[in-house]
Design an enzyme around this catalytic site. Structure first.
Site, mmCIF file in Angstrom:
data_model
loop_
_atom_site.group_PDB
_atom_site.id
_atom_site.type_symbol
_atom_site.label_atom_id
_atom_site.label_comp_id
_atom_site.label_asym_id
_atom_site.label_seq_id
_atom_site.Cartn_x
_atom_site.Cartn_y
_atom_site.Cartn_z
ATOM 1 N N ASP A 129 0.653 -1.298 0.002
ATOM 2 C CA ASP A 129 -0.017 0.217 -0.009
ATOM 3 C C ASP A 129 0.835 1.212 0.119
ATOM 4 O O ASP A 129 0.419 2.333 0.710
ATOM 5 C CB ASP A 129 -1.048 -0.030 1.277
ATOM 6 C CG ASP A 129 -2.026 -1.235 1.228
ATOM 7 O OD1 ASP A 129 -1.873 -2.006 0.187
ATOM 8 O OD2 ASP A 129 -2.549 -1.348 2.182
ATOM 9 N N LYS B 205 -6.875 -5.060 -2.843
ATOM 10 C CA LYS B 205 -7.734 -5.599 -1.970
ATOM 11 C C LYS B 205 -8.783 -4.614 -1.283
ATOM 12 O O LYS B 205 -8.441 -3.299 -1.324
ATOM 13 C CB LYS B 205 -6.604 -6.120 -0.554
ATOM 14 C CG LYS B 205 -5.689 -4.856 -0.096
ATOM 15 C CD LYS B 205 -4.599 -5.658 0.905
ATOM 16 C CE LYS B 205 -3.653 -4.405 1.454
ATOM 17 N NZ LYS B 205 -4.687 -3.239 2.118
ATOM 18 N N CYS C 22 -1.667 -2.981 7.735
ATOM 19 C CA CYS C 22 -1.801 -3.734 6.501
ATOM 20 C C CYS C 22 -0.350 -4.812 6.514
ATOM 21 O O CYS C 22 -0.308 -5.902 6.309
ATOM 22 C CB CYS C 22 -1.973 -3.164 5.181
ATOM 23 S SG CYS C 22 -3.590 -2.428 5.229
#
Ligand code: VGL
Ligand code: ZN
Length: 202
Positions: A12, A110, A155
Site C-alpha cells: 500500500d 484488496k 496492513c
C-alpha cells in the site's frame, strides 16, 4: 539478486498513505528510496493496493455520526472507521509517483468488497475470504516473503502474520515501513508478529 523462492511484498505505498493524503502515515514517503532499492534486489516482486469502492463500510463517512478512528462492530468483529481513503480510480489510490511500480510483476488489489475491510494481503478482515495471493506465491514456488510498506501496524503486520500462518518464512523490514500507531497499535502489532514467528529486522 535474491533467489526466485523469495518474494518482496510492498504494501500500500499509495498517495493517501503518504504526507498530504487522506490517511497520511507520518513519514510514509520516506521509505520510497529503500523500497526502490529492495525492488532491484528481489526476483519476485508484488505490490498491494488498497482499493475501496465509494461508500466502503470501513469509512467513518458511511456510518452517520461516527468519528474517524472510532471503532465499530462489523459482522466479522471490531473495525476501525477510517477517513475516506484509497477510493478506486482516484489520485489517492494511485501508487506514489516516486515508487518504481513498473518493477511489480503482480499488483494485488484488496478491500474491494463493499462490506469487508482488508488489511492483510492474504485475507479480508473476516479472516476467511482469501485474496488469492497465497495461490500466486505458492504456484511460483515462493517459500519466503519479505515485507515493506504502509502501515507497519495494520496492513504490513496483518499480512506478515497471515504469511507466517501459511508457513512462509517471513521477515518485516521495519525501517522500510512506517506506522499509524493508533492507541498502541504498533506495540500490539509487534507482539502479534513476534508471537507468529515473524522476523522483525531493521
Ligand atoms: C491501511 C487502514 C485502512 C493500511 C489500509 O494500508 O495499513 N490502514 N486501510
Ligand atoms: Zn483501507
Amino acid at each position: 539478486m535474491r533467489p526466485a523462492t523469495e518474494a518482496l511484498i510492498v504494501i500500500d505505498l499509495q498517495n493517501d498513505f503518504c504526507p498530504g493524503g487522506a490517511l497520511a502515515v507520518t513519514g510514509g514517503d520516506g521509505i520510497i528510496p529503500r523500497v526502490n532499492a529492495l525492488l532491484q534486489d528481489f526476483a519476485v516482486r508484488v505490490l498491494t493496493q488498497d482499493w475501496h469502492p465509494k461508500g466502503h463500510r470501513s469509512f467513518a463517512a458511511s456510518h452517520p455520526g461516527a468519528a474517524p478512528f472510532s471503532v465499530t462492530d462489523m459482522p466479522y468483529g471490531p473495525q476501525v472507521l477510517w477517513p475516506t481513503h484509497c477510493v478506486q480510480g482516484t489520485h489517492g489510490a494511485a501508487f506514489h509517483a516516486g515508487l518504481n511500480a513498473d518493477a511489480a510483476q503482480l499488483v494485488l488489489r484488496k478491500g474491494f468488497h463493499p462490506g469487508i475491510d482488508s488489511y492483510s494481503a492474504f485475507y479480508e478482515n473476516d479472516r476467511t475470504t482469501p485474496t488469492g495471493l497465497d495461490g500466486y506465491l505458492r504456484s511460483r514456488g515462493v517459500t519466503s516473503v519479505t515485507l515493506a510498506g504502509l502501515a507497519t501496524d495494520f496492513c504490513v503486520a496483518w499480512s506478515a502474520v497471515d504469511a507466517a500462518r501459511h508457513g512462509y518464512d517471513v521477515t518485516v523490514l521495519e525501517g522500510a515501513t512506517r506506522a499509524i500507531d493508533l492507541n498502541g497499535s504498533l506495540a500490539t502489532a509487534r507482539r502479534l508478529m513476534r508471537d507468529a514467528g515473524v522476523k522483525v529486522e531493521h
